[in-house]
Design an enzyme around this catalytic site. Structure first.
Site, PDB file in Angstrom:
ATOM      1  CG  PHE A  74      28.492 -28.191  -5.612  1.00  0.00           C
ATOM      2  CD1 PHE A  74      27.615 -28.056  -4.553  1.00  0.00           C
ATOM      3  CD2 PHE A  74      28.901 -27.043  -6.280  1.00  0.00           C
ATOM      4  CE1 PHE A  74      27.146 -26.813  -4.167  1.00  0.00           C
ATOM      5  CE2 PHE A  74      28.443 -25.791  -5.902  1.00  0.00           C
ATOM      6  CZ  PHE A  74      27.568 -25.676  -4.840  1.00  0.00           C
ATOM      7  CB  ALA A  95      24.203 -12.796 -11.130  1.00  0.00           C
ATOM      8  CB  SER A  98      27.386 -22.468  -2.083  1.00  0.00           C
ATOM      9  OG  SER A  98      28.053 -21.229  -1.988  1.00  0.00           O
ATOM     10  CB  THR A 119      30.897 -41.847 -17.491  1.00  0.00           C
ATOM     11  OG1 THR A 119      31.204 -41.917 -16.097  1.00  0.00           O
ATOM     12  CG2 THR A 119      32.105 -42.310 -18.292  1.00  0.00           C
ATOM     13  CB  CYS A 122      27.740 -22.406  -7.391  1.00  0.00           C
ATOM     14  SG  CYS A 122      28.172 -21.940  -5.698  1.00  0.00           S
ATOM     15  CG  HIS A 164      32.015 -21.460 -11.296  1.00  0.00           C
ATOM     16  ND1 HIS A 164      33.295 -21.210 -10.860  1.00  0.00           N
ATOM     17  CD2 HIS A 164      31.204 -21.147 -10.251  1.00  0.00           C
ATOM     18  CE1 HIS A 164      33.260 -20.762  -9.619  1.00  0.00           C
ATOM     19  NE2 HIS A 164      31.999 -20.719  -9.226  1.00  0.00           N
ATOM     20  CB  THR A 167      24.345 -17.010  -2.451  1.00  0.00           C
ATOM     21  OG1 THR A 167      25.650 -17.060  -3.036  1.00  0.00           O
ATOM     22  CG2 THR A 167      24.469 -16.645  -0.983  1.00  0.00           C
TER      23      THR A 167
END
Length: 438
Positions: free
Chosen positions: A2, A71, A45, A155, A52, A109, A54
């Site tokens: 992404f 999960a 995704s 930033t 991320c 992640h 599904t």
């Protein structure tokens, strides 16, 4: 993969912590004006608050929404487990090869969560201060580096290693389009570090601290009761070594900016002080030549500096940046004197313009979703009115063709028959009159 540029903000339509698979799933509502699901497929995704996930199901009617599974490991590492119906989430589709990289590479992640420990306005911007749950990860967060917070590429504006926090600033535009701006002190966010993190101790880039002595570690000296003044040679040597250390530190930073890591190994503190200055200068020249050979623009700048050194030095305040004389400059200024009153009036009007009450502005912004819903209702009503107009037009046309035109034809036929009957009557009367005369 992404970009960290949030496409839209959705809301949790359904939070199912015991779905048909025995796990956790969320159904997320997508705003009506968003095209997030326009090219969606099962298995795609989508980043939800920087995670991320599904797509396991989606629909476009009657409202656009999609379902994702979460999960157990994701629930342990992120703050998605705290989501409930009505919670807002940042949404972004996976990046395509032809997409502009407006933010930075975000994998989705999450490394850990962080707590908001301060939130304060700064002009029209808002500064957020975060403290990570895993405090050892702060070593990878650097000043002016990028970081993904709830999937938003931001930033880093300040880092404090001692107190273990960092800050980012959200401009007004971003505040209206990401979830982070709606969160308060004490709430948590998902944090993803850069895909190629910088280990500050190894790269010797400790932010908000004095520069680290990268090359030579000074040995502690024992104080003497009668300290003798240093010789000129000692002062010269000290100045030489300090200059070399500054040059080496600057070169390391240059390599860090270009490559993301130092291009050469950092000399150890144990033997760097024993190296002759000439050898260290040769090493600096070798590394600088390597940078020039790899980055063409550096070589061009060096050639320009060699030919026109004055371009790289700022003019003193007393030097006017023009070749015109004082009289000519005065003439140019006075030629525009007629516009001075209008300009002054416009500036005064801007200065006197009242600033709207922030509370009213915030209340108006809070009504955005409601206004969008009303706009959608108005669009549906407009479509219904257009359909009614079409049907009315058909009815009027049918009445005109079947009623008015057919009635006119029948009336004309009756009139013609009456005229024919009247003609026969007149002929009969004329015949009777003729018989009487005879």
């Amino acid at each position: 993969m992404f970009t960290g540029i949030v496409e839209t903000v959705g809301s949790i339509l359904k939070a199912d912590h015991q779905d048909e698979t025995g796990g956790t799933s969320y159904t997320i509502d997508v705003p009506a004006d968003s095209d997030l699901l326009s090219d969606c497929h099962l298995g795609d995704s989508i980043a939800v608050n920087g995670v991320c996930l599904t797509v396991t199901a989606f629909t476009l009617k009657p409202t656009a929404c999609f379902t994702v599974g979460v999960a157990p490991e994701t629930l342990r590492v992120t703050d998605l487990g705290a989501l409930k119906e009505g919670s807002y989430v940042n949404l972004e589709r996976a990046v395509r090869a032809d997409t502009r990289m407006g933010g930075h590479f975000v994998q989705g992640h999450v490394d850990c969560t962080a707590e908001i420990i301060d939130k304060r306005p700064d002009g029209n911007a808002v500064t957020f201060r975060f403290r990570p749950i895993k405090q050892d990860l702060l070593r990878y967060i650097v000043y002016k580096g990028f970081i993904a917070i709830d999937g938003t590429s931001l930033t880093v504006t300040t880092v404090n290693d001692e107190e273990c926090w960092w800050e980012v600033m959200l401009i007004a535009y971003t505040q209206e389009r990401v979830v982070v701006a709606k969160k308060e002190i004490g709430e948590t966010v998902n944090i993803e570090l850069p895909t190629y993190p910088i280990d500050k101790p190894k790269a010797a880039l400790v932010i908000n601290k004095p520069p680290v002595n990268l090359i030579r570690t000074k040995q502690p000296t024992t104080s003497k009761p009668n300290k003798q003044p240093r010789m000129a040679t000692e002062v010269l040597n000290e100045t030489t070594f300090n200059t070399l250390e500054a040059l080496e530190a600057r070169l390391l930073r240059m390599e860090q900016v270009l490559y993301g890591h130092p291009a050469s190994q950092q000399p150890s503190a144990s033997n760097s002080g024993d190296e002759p200055a000439a050898k260290r200068i040769q090493d600096l020249e070798r590394r600088l030549n390597g940078i020039v050979s790899r980055v063409r623009v550096y070589g061009e700048l060096l050639r320009i500096q060699k030919s026109y050194p004055s371009l790289f030095y700022a003019d003193t305040p007393s030097d006017l940046p023009t070749q015109l004389s004082t009289a000519e400059i005065s003439a140019v200024v006075l030629s525009a004197a007629s516009s001075f009153p209008a300009t002054s009036s416009a500036l005064s009007a801007i200065k006197d313009t009242p600033i709207p009450d922030p509370a009213q502005t915030a209340a108006l912004i809070a009504q955005t979703d409601r206004m969008r819903a009303l706009e959608a209702v108005q669009a549906v009503q407009a479509a219904e009115i257009a359909e009614l107009r079409t049907r009315s037009e058909k009815v009027v046309r049918a009445w005109y063709q079947g009623g008015l035109l057919d009635g006119s034809a029948r009336l004309a036929d009756v009139q013609a028959r009456a005229e024919r009957a009247e003609g026969r009557v007149r002929r009969a009367e004329r015949a009777k009159d003729d018989e009487k005369v005879l």
